[in-house]
Motif scaffolding. Structure first.
Motif, PDB file in Angstrom:
ATOM      1  N   TRP A  39       0.824  -1.200   0.000  1.00 35.91           N
ATOM      2  CA  TRP A  39       0.000   0.000   0.000  1.00 35.91           C
ATOM      3  C   TRP A  39       0.856   1.246   0.000  1.00 35.91           C
ATOM      4  N   CYS A  40       0.469   2.175  -0.836  1.00 32.86           N
ATOM      5  CA  CYS A  40       1.346   3.302  -1.090  1.00 32.86           C
ATOM      6  C   CYS A  40       0.524   4.593  -1.152  1.00 32.86           C
ATOM      7  N   ASP A  41       0.987   5.606  -0.456  1.00 32.47           N
ATOM      8  CA  ASP A  41       0.339   6.914  -0.496  1.00 32.47           C
ATOM      9  C   ASP A  41       1.045   7.731  -1.574  1.00 32.47           C
ATOM     10  N   LEU A  87      -5.401   4.795  -1.361  1.00 32.97           N
ATOM     11  CA  LEU A  87      -4.081   4.170  -1.344  1.00 32.97           C
ATOM     12  C   LEU A  87      -4.039   3.185  -2.507  1.00 32.97           C
ATOM     13  N   LEU A 126      -9.382   3.118   2.846  1.00 34.17           N
ATOM     14  CA  LEU A 126      -9.276   3.145   4.294  1.00 34.17           C
ATOM     15  C   LEU A 126      -9.002   4.556   4.798  1.00 34.17           C
ATOM     16  N   ASN A 127      -8.270   5.319   3.969  1.00 33.11           N
ATOM     17  CA  ASN A 127      -7.891   6.661   4.426  1.00 33.11           C
ATOM     18  C   ASN A 127      -9.083   7.604   4.518  1.00 33.11           C
ATOM     19  N   ASN A 132     -10.433   7.872  11.852  1.00 33.98           N
ATOM     20  CA  ASN A 132      -9.752   7.033  12.830  1.00 33.98           C
ATOM     21  C   ASN A 132     -10.344   7.314  14.205  1.00 33.98           C
ATOM     22  N   ARG A 179       0.073   4.012   6.595  1.00 24.90           N
ATOM     23  CA  ARG A 179      -0.033   5.135   5.656  1.00 24.90           C
ATOM     24  C   ARG A 179      -1.090   6.130   6.125  1.00 24.90           C
ATOM     25  N   VAL A 180      -2.225   5.582   6.520  1.00 29.05           N
ATOM     26  CA  VAL A 180      -3.345   6.431   6.911  1.00 29.05           C
ATOM     27  C   VAL A 180      -3.014   7.232   8.168  1.00 29.05           C
ATOM     28  N   PHE A 181      -2.472   6.542   9.190  1.00 25.43           N
ATOM     29  CA  PHE A 181      -2.234   7.249  10.443  1.00 25.43           C
ATOM     30  C   PHE A 181      -1.057   8.208  10.371  1.00 25.43           C
ATOM     31  N   SER A 189      -2.546  11.243   8.768  1.00 25.70           N
ATOM     32  CA  SER A 189      -3.381  12.103   9.628  1.00 25.70           C
ATOM     33  C   SER A 189      -2.537  12.773  10.718  1.00 25.70           C
TER      34      SER A 189
END
Lengths: 359, 228
Positions: free
Chosen positions: A206-208, A238, A353-354, A358, B194-196, B199
């Motif tokens: 997975w890559c941003d 992602l 997911l992003n 959260n 990646r997500v955290f 953020s």
């Protein structure tokens, strides 16, 4: 094209076609003998042998020449149905026929050999030319920085008392730049040989891509002569791609754009989400590419005629190599308002997911 | 204070010479070893403050040397590697290397990494408050302030930031971060990371697109440090 293909036919096929056509034409002439006379029949047969000579190899042609002259003698030249020949004129005609048929066979085969030699030579010359260009450009690309380093070091060590502080610093910075250039070229050659050996397997994770683009921008030589614009695309998912490959693709494309477009002209990156794929678009405001070259530029060692010195002609072929190793495609077009547009499509899983909150 | 001692294990004489000059002129005491075996013996005889280890040695691989050393040597080991060998780097980091540099590297960067690694050797921090740049991280109260303004972090974001802060200057691999924050079962779930990280950057960085605190080491992991 057809002429080559008849010669590449299997030998038995060549013999069969030659003999069948001689027999066929001979029978036709035999039937029409009353109308056309045996002398015209001899010319028609000679014509047949000539056509066969133009099409096939020397052996089937010789056999057609021999068999047709026997047929001529036996079935056409009086006295009929014997191998004897009645008068001196017919005898002369028969020998002339035989001689012309053979000469025909020999000549055409010689012409063909010459043709083949020319073709071989041209192929060899092309290969040699390709390798010479390749070696020239490579040795130029590698030797220039080496000469710079050695020359600068010599000057620094031998005439340092006479050199101004500013000149010393210039020489040191040239050594540094030459080192970077060497490093880049060696990197390119290594990437190329890894790609060609087929041992390079993508490691997808997975890559941003927003993050990746910004980190590539940090790595580009900071000459500040080209504004590179990238606006993070906040709605981008992602992507599951090989980070290293994607980074090399972006780096080489951007490096290329910066290298070959006029100072001050902006370069733009856009990343989008296609269906099951990641789309990367890099566009510049340079002169664009001539139409004939939009495919050629991805060939190894290809450089546009009159392009400025420096560069090995490897950058874009490496880009294509990495894109293909990821199962994607790359396309080069000229924008309507000028400038080159590289569009890359890489099949990739996506994750949103992003977009989740959260905890 | 006596000079810090550094052992260089590299088979290339030119690199050894270069490192010797660069390090000695920056007030380090330098020992040189040509082979892995020699290097391990030297560390055993006289443990240095830091080891610079070339991963591509002729006699035994740098990974083996790293394994040998890590069984009893607990100070910093910085790996020298060639480019495009992310998997090599990641495995060295996961096996106890403190940091890495890819050849060709700049001396300034080498010195910065050495300083940061040696600093970590010496300070066994018992501080519950960490100051980095404009950030003030209070581990006990689980509070983060930027320019004295309280930031609202989620619990996971705070755990991540705290882990980064405790390892300031050090590159942390994806697997390490995932294991520490989410647990062993999540070691391959890089999408969470990646997500955290994304953020967290939005909250602590001045410009999340040009991160200064949490920088990306592509293919390897993240590094948290002083904004330069």
């Amino acid at each position: 094209m057809k002429w080559y293909s008849t010669r590449e036919m299997p030998a038995t096929m060549q013999y069969t076609i030659s003999i069948v056509s001689v027999l066929f034409v001979a029978s036709l002439c035999y039937v029409l003998k009353g109308v056309i006379g045996y002398k015209l029949a001899a010319l028609v047969l000679l014509m047949t042998v000539s056509v066969i000579a133009a099409l096939f190899e020397i052996l089937p042609v010789t056999i057609s020449a021999l068999s047709s002259s026997f047929i001529l003698n036996f079935f056409f030249i009086p006295p009929l149905y014997t191998f004897r020949i009645g008068n001196a004129e017919d005898l002369l005609m028969f020998f002339l026929y035989f001689a012309i048929a053979l000469v025909n066979a020999v000549l055409t085969s010689k012409i063909r050999k010459a043709e083949r030699r020319t073709r071989d030579r041209e192929e060899k010359e092309n290969t040699i030319r390709l390798y010479t260009t390749l070696l020239n450009s490579l040795s130029h690309e590698l030797r220039t920085p080496i000469s710079t380093i050695l020359g600068a070091v010599d000057t620094l060590s031998e005439s340092s008392p006479k050199l101004s502080r500013a000149n010393q610093e210039t020489l040191l910075s040239e050594i540094y730049k030459a080192g970077l250039r060497l490093d880049r070229q060696v990197g390119n050659l290594l990437s190329m040989s890894r790609l060609e050996s087929g041992t390079l397997q993508p490691k997808k994770d997975w890559c941003d891509l927003n993050d990746l683009v910004h980190s590539v921008l940090q790595k580009l030589p900071q000459d500040n002569k080209h504004p590179v614009n990238y606006c993070s695309n906040e709605s981008l998912p992602l992507f599951k791609v090989d980070e290293g490959f994607t980074e090399q693709i972006l780096y080489n494309l951007l490096h290329n754009a910066i290298q070959y477009t006029p100072e001050g002209s902006p370069v733009r990156i856009r990343i989008a989400h296609g269906s099951g794929s990641c789309i990367i678009i890099v566009s510049d405001s340079g002169p664009g590419f001539p139409e004939y070259a939009t495919q050629l530029v991805f060939d190894k060692f290809y450089r546009l005629p009159h392009s400025k010195p420096g560069g090995s002609g490897l950058g874009l072929s490496i880009v294509r190599g990495f894109v293909e190793a990821l199962g994607g495609s790359i396309q080069l077009e000229n924008a309507a308002r000028g400038g080159a547009v590289f569009t890359i499509m890489i099949p990739a899983e996506t994750s949103y997911l992003n977009n989740l909150k959260n905890e | 204070m006596s000079k810090a001692e550094i052992l260089v294990i590299d088979d290339e004489p030119q690199i050894r010479k270069l490192l010797e000059i660069a390090l000695e002129s920056n007030d380090y005491k330098v020992w040189l070893a040509e082979t892995g075996k020699e290097g391990v013996a030297m560390v055993a005889n006289h443990p240095p403050e830091l080891v610079l280890l070339d991963i591509g040695l002729p006699d035994k691989s740098g990974h083996e040397v790293l394994g040998d050393l890590r069984s009893w040597y607990n100070k910093s080991i910085i790996i020298l590697s060639v480019q495009n060998s992310e998997s090599d780097i990641v495995s060295a980091l996961d096996n106890g290397a403190t940091d890495y540099l890819t050849k060709p590297f700049r001396t300034a960067e080498l010195l910065a990494r050495i300083r940061s690694a040696i600093r970590r050797n010496q300070t066994v921090s018992s501080n519950t408050t960490i100051h980095i740049g404009n950030l003030k991280i209070d581990l006990a109260a689980r509070a983060v302030r930027k320019n004295s303004e309280l930031l609202k972090l989620t619990s996971t974001e705070f755990n991540l930031l705290a882990l980064f802060a405790k390892n300031e200057g050090r590159v942390l691999t994806h697997q390490f971060l995932l294991k520490e924050i989410w647990g062993v079962a999540y070691q391959t779930e890089t999408q969470y990371l990646r997500v955290f990280v994304g953020s967290l950057r939005k909250k602590i960085e001045d410009d999340a697109n040009q991160p200064k605190y949490i920088t990306t080491e592509s293919g390897v992991g993240y590094r948290f440090g002083q904004p330069s």
